[in-house]
Motif scaffolding. Structure first.
Motif, PDB file in Angstrom:
ATOM      1  N   GLU A   1       0.816  -1.199   0.000  1.00  0.00           N
ATOM      2  CA  GLU A   1       0.000   0.000   0.000  1.00  0.00           C
ATOM      3  C   GLU A   1       0.860   1.264   0.000  1.00  0.00           C
ATOM      4  O   GLU A   1       0.454   2.270  -0.541  1.00  0.00           O
ATOM      5  N   ALA A   2       2.029   1.197   0.604  1.00  0.00           N
ATOM      6  CA  ALA A   2       2.860   2.394   0.717  1.00  0.00           C
ATOM      7  C   ALA A   2       3.485   2.795  -0.621  1.00  0.00           C
ATOM      8  O   ALA A   2       3.789   3.959  -0.823  1.00  0.00           O
ATOM      9  N   TYR A   3       3.657   1.824  -1.539  1.00  0.00           N
ATOM     10  CA  TYR A   3       4.302   2.101  -2.822  1.00  0.00           C
ATOM     11  C   TYR A   3       3.445   1.571  -3.970  1.00  0.00           C
ATOM     12  O   TYR A   3       3.799   0.569  -4.614  1.00  0.00           O
ATOM     13  N   PRO A   4       2.339   2.215  -4.263  1.00  0.00           N
ATOM     14  CA  PRO A   4       1.434   1.707  -5.301  1.00  0.00           C
ATOM     15  C   PRO A   4       2.085   1.663  -6.684  1.00  0.00           C
ATOM     16  O   PRO A   4       1.718   0.848  -7.517  1.00  0.00           O
TER      17      PRO A   4
END
Length: 88
Positions: A1-4
Motif C-alpha cells: 500500500e505504501a508504494y502503489p
C-alpha cells in the motif's frame, strides 16, 4: 500500500531486477576466472591486491574473497584490502 507505483510497474521492476542479476552473475563468473588464474596454487596467503582488484574491477564481493581464502585455509588480511580500496 505504501508504494502503489511498484504494483503498477511490476513488470518493469522485474525486468530491471533480472537484468541486474544477470549482469552480477556475469561479473561474478569473470571474477572467479581471474581468481583461478591469479591465485597461485601454493599461495601462502590471499593477496590483498587481488581481493581489491576483484572488487573494483568486477564487483566481486570482498566477503566472497575472504570466504574463498578461508576454504583454502589461506590467511586473509582484510585491513590491508580495505586500505587498498580507500587509496583508490
Amino acid at each position: 500500500e505504501a508504494y502503489p507505483e511498484l504494483r503498477a510497474r511490476a513488470d518493469a521492476v522485474a525486468a530491471v531486477l533480472h537484468t541486474e542479476e544477470t549482469l552480477f552473475l556475469q561479473k561474478l563468473d569473470e571474477g572467479l576466472a581471474v581468481l583461478a588464474r591469479e591465485l597461485p596454487a601454493g599461495a601462502a596467503a590471499f593477496p590483498p591486491a587481488l581481493a581489491a582488484r576483484l572488487w573494483t574491477s568486477f564487483g566481486f564481493p570482498v566477503d566472497l574473497s575472504e570466504l574463498i581464502a578461508r576454504e583454502r585455509q589461506l590467511p586473509f588480511d582484510r585491513p590491508a584490502v580495505e586500505q587498498l580500496l580507500e587509496a583508490r
